[in-house]
Design a protein around this motif. Structure first.
Motif, PDB file in Angstrom:
ATOM      1  N   LYS A   5       0.830  -1.200   0.000  1.00 24.45           N
ATOM      2  CA  LYS A   5       0.000   0.000   0.000  1.00 24.45           C
ATOM      3  C   LYS A   5       0.869   1.256   0.000  1.00 24.45           C
ATOM      4  O   LYS A   5       1.948   1.292   0.596  1.00 24.45           O
ATOM      5  CB  LYS A   5      -0.923  -0.001   1.215  1.00 24.45           C
ATOM      6  N   ALA A  35      -3.547   2.605  -0.572  1.00 25.99           N
ATOM      7  CA  ALA A  35      -3.944   1.318  -1.133  1.00 25.99           C
ATOM      8  C   ALA A  35      -2.837   0.767  -2.009  1.00 25.99           C
ATOM      9  O   ALA A  35      -1.838   1.427  -2.295  1.00 25.99           O
ATOM     10  CB  ALA A  35      -5.228   1.471  -1.928  1.00 25.99           C
ATOM     11  N   HIS A  94      -8.910  -3.467   1.811  1.00 22.43           N
ATOM     12  CA  HIS A  94      -8.670  -2.019   1.883  1.00 22.43           C
ATOM     13  C   HIS A  94      -9.658  -1.332   2.818  1.00 22.43           C
ATOM     14  O   HIS A  94      -9.838  -0.111   2.734  1.00 22.43           O
ATOM     15  CB  HIS A  94      -8.756  -1.412   0.482  1.00 22.43           C
TER      16      HIS A  94
END
Length: 481
Positions: A325, A366, A454
Motif C-alpha cells: 500500500k 492502497a 482495503h
C-alpha cells in the motif's frame, strides 16, 4: 483417579455445608458455656444483694460485726441468703442474733474438696475500712464489692469473686446435655444437606452432560446437532452459543461441499472439451489445423484463468495475499483501467459514460496493482454480461472521508433476491451470467476480497439503466499496515 463433575460439585457443596455447620456448632458450644456462666454469675449477684440485706439487719440487731467473726455464724448468714423465705425469717426474728442451731463445721480439713468453688467459698465480709471480717482468705482478690449501709453510713462491704467456670454437677450436666443436643442438630443438618445436595448436583450437572454429549457428536461431524436452551443463565447462554457454533459449522460444511462440487464441475468442463478436441484430432475426425489449435488454446486459456482465480481466492483465505500500500490517486488508477478496456467496449457497441472529478483529491492508501485488478474485473464483468448496444456509466465521487466508485450497466439485470449472492464464489445467474460468456463466478468474489482488504465495502444494486450497479466505497484514510 477420575472424579465426575457431579461428585466434585457434591463434595464442594458438602464441604461448604460442613464448614458452616462445624463453625455454627463451635460458636454455639462457646455461647452456651459462656452464656450459662454469665447467667449463674447474675443469679449469684442477686444472692449477694440478699446477703447484704441479711447482714444489714443482723448488724442493726447486734450493733457491731462481732457476731459474724465465727465461721459457723458467718456460714449460717450466708445460708440465710439462699432463698427469700430465709430472709423473711430473719426479718421476723429478734433484734439480737440468737445462738445458731447445730451447723456443720466447715473449718480446717472438714471442708468439702470443691468448697472453694461454691458461693460460700467465694464470698467474704469486710468492715468499713475494708479489713476482712469473715470468709476464706483466698477470695480477697478480684472480688465484686457491695456496700452495707445503716442510715446512710457505710458499715461494711460484702464481696464475691465471680465464677470463672462452672463447677456444679447439675450445671455441668445441663451444659453437657445442651452441647450434645447441638451436636445432634449439627449432624442432622449435615445429613439433610447431603440429601439435598445430591439431587441438586445432579440437576446442575445434567445440562453440562447434555452439552458434552452434543459436543462429542459435533466433533464427530454431526453438525446438525443442537442442544435445548435452558433458562437465562450462564448455561443457557452456553447452549445458545453452542447452537450458533453448530449452525456455523453446518453452513461451512455445506459451503465446502458445494465449493468442492462447483470447482470440480468448473474444471471438468474445459478438460472434457480439451479431451474431446484432442481425441477428435487423434481419430482423424478433425484436422490439426489453425482452427482446432485456436479452439484448444481458448479452452486452455479459460482453464488457466480459472486456476489463477482459484489461486487468488486460496491466497486470500490463508492470509497470504500480499498488499503493498501507498498513497495513490484513485482517479488515475480508474482512468488506467478504463483505457485498457475502452477499445473492447467500442467493439461490442457498449457506450461508456464516465464521470470523474476534474481535480485530484481522492487520495487513498492502497495497493495500486490490486485496485487496478479490482476495476478491471468490474469493467470486464460489465463487458461480458451487458448486451451489445448497451451502456455503462462509471462515476467517481469523493466525499469527506469516503471515495465512492459506481459501475452501472444496462440489461440484462438480476433479480433483487439474487443481488447479495453475486459475490459468492462460483455463483452465476444462469439466465445471464452463464459459462458460455466466459465467467466462472469468481471475479466478483475476488473483488470483494480486495475491497475488504482495503477496509472498504462493495454492494450490488439495481441499475437505473436496467442492469446491475456495483458500488465500491473506500476510505480516504485507510490502514497503514
Amino acid at each position: 483417579m477420575k472424579i465426575m463433575i457431579k461428585y466434585r460439585l457434591l463434595i464442594a457443596m458438602l464441604a461448604a455445608t460442613g464448614a458452616v455447620v462445624i463453625s455454627m456448632f463451635l460458636i454455639m458450644q462457646w455461647s452456651i458455656g459462656h452464656g450459662f456462666l454469665a447467667y449463674v454469675n447474675t443469679m449469684e449477684k442477686d444472692r449477694l444483694e440478699r446477703l447484704a440485706q441479711v447482714l444489714e439487719r443482723a448488724y442493726q440487731a447486734n450493733g457491731n460485726w462481732e457476731f459474724a467473726r465465727s465461721d459457723e455464724a458467718w456460714f449460717r448468714l450466708v445460708a440465710a441468703s439462699r432463698e427469700s423465705s430465709d430472709l423473711d425469717r430473719v426479718e421476723r426474728g429478734e433484734r439480737r442474733m440468737q445462738p445458731p442451731p447445730p451447723f456443720p463445721n466447715f473449718s480446717g480439713h472438714n471442708r468439702p474438696p470443691r468448697f472453694q468453688y461454691r458461693f460460700e467459698g467465694r464470698v467474704l465480709l469486710l468492715d468499713a475500712q475494708k479489713a476482712k471480717l469473715a470468709g476464706l482468705p483466698s477470695v480477697q482478690e478480684a472480688v465484686q464489692l457491695h456496700k452495707i449501709t445503716i442510715s446512710g453510713r457505710i458499715v461494711g462491704y460484702v464481696g464475691l469473686r465471680p465464677r470463672q467456670h462452672l463447677t456444679d454437677t447439675y450445671q455441668l450436666l445441663f451444659v453437657k446435655q445442651q452441647k450434645l443436643t447441638m451436636g445432634l442438630v449439627a449432624v442432622v443438618m449435615f445429613l439433610v444437606s447431603a440429601a439435598i445436595s445430591l439431587p441438586l448436583a445432579h440437576r446442575l450437572v445434567l445440562p453440562i452432560k447434555r452439552l458434552a454429549a452434543s459436543m462429542h457428536r459435533l466433533a464427530s461431524g454431526e453438525y446438525e446437532t443442537r442442544v435445548p436452551v435452558g433458562p437465562e443463565d450462564e448455561l443457557g447462554q452456553l447452549a445458545r452459543d453452542f447452537n450458533t457454533l453448530a449452525l456455523s459449522l453446518e453452513n461451512n460444511e455445506r459451503a465446502r461441499r458445494r465449493w468442492v462440487a462447483d470447482v470440480s464441475h468448473e474444471l471438468r468442463t474445459p478438460l472434457a472439451i480439451l479431451r474431446g478436441e484432442i481425441e477428435a484430432i487423434q481419430d482423424g475426425v478433425r484436422q490439426a489445423g489453425p482452427e482446432s489449435m485456436r479452439s484448444l488454446h481458448g479452452e486452455v486459456m479459460h482453464l488457466s484463468r480459472l486456476v489463477d482465480d482459484l489461486y487468488q481466492i486460496s491466497l486470500y483465505d490463508i492470509g497470504a495475499l500480499t498488499y503493498r500500500k501507498e498513497k495513490i490517486e484513485l482517479k488515475e488508477v480508474l482512468e488506467d483501467a478504463l483505457s485498457s478496456l475502452g477499445q473492447e467496449f467500442m467493439q461490442k457497441g457498449i457506450s461508456l459514460s464516465i464521470e470523474l472529478p476534474r481535480a485530484d483529491g481522492c487520495t487513498v492508501f492502497a495497493d495500486p496493482d490490486r485496485l487496478h485488478q479490482l476495476f478491471s474485473n468490474l469493467l470486464d464483468n460489465s463487458l461480458k454480461y451487458t448486451d451489445a448496444g448497451g451502456q455503462l456509466s462509471v462515476r467517481l465521487h469523493c466525499g469527506q472521508n469516503v471515495a465512492q466508485v459506481e459501475f452501472a450497466d444496462s440489461a440484462p439485470g438480476v433479480a433483487p433476491d439474487q443481488m447479495e449472492r453475486l459475490f459468492d464464489r462460483l455463483y452465476r445467474v444462469e439466465s445471464s451470467r452463464n459459462r458460455a460468456k466466459g465467467g466462472a463466478g469468481l471475479g466478483l468474489a475476488i473483488c470483494k476480497n480486495i475491497v475488504e482488504a482495503h477496509e472498504g465495502t462493495i454492494a450490488a444494486l439495481p441499475s437505473p439503466h436496467g442492469g446491475v450497479l456495483i458500488r465500491v466505497e473506500l476510505p480516504l484514510t485507510g490502514s497503514r499496515t
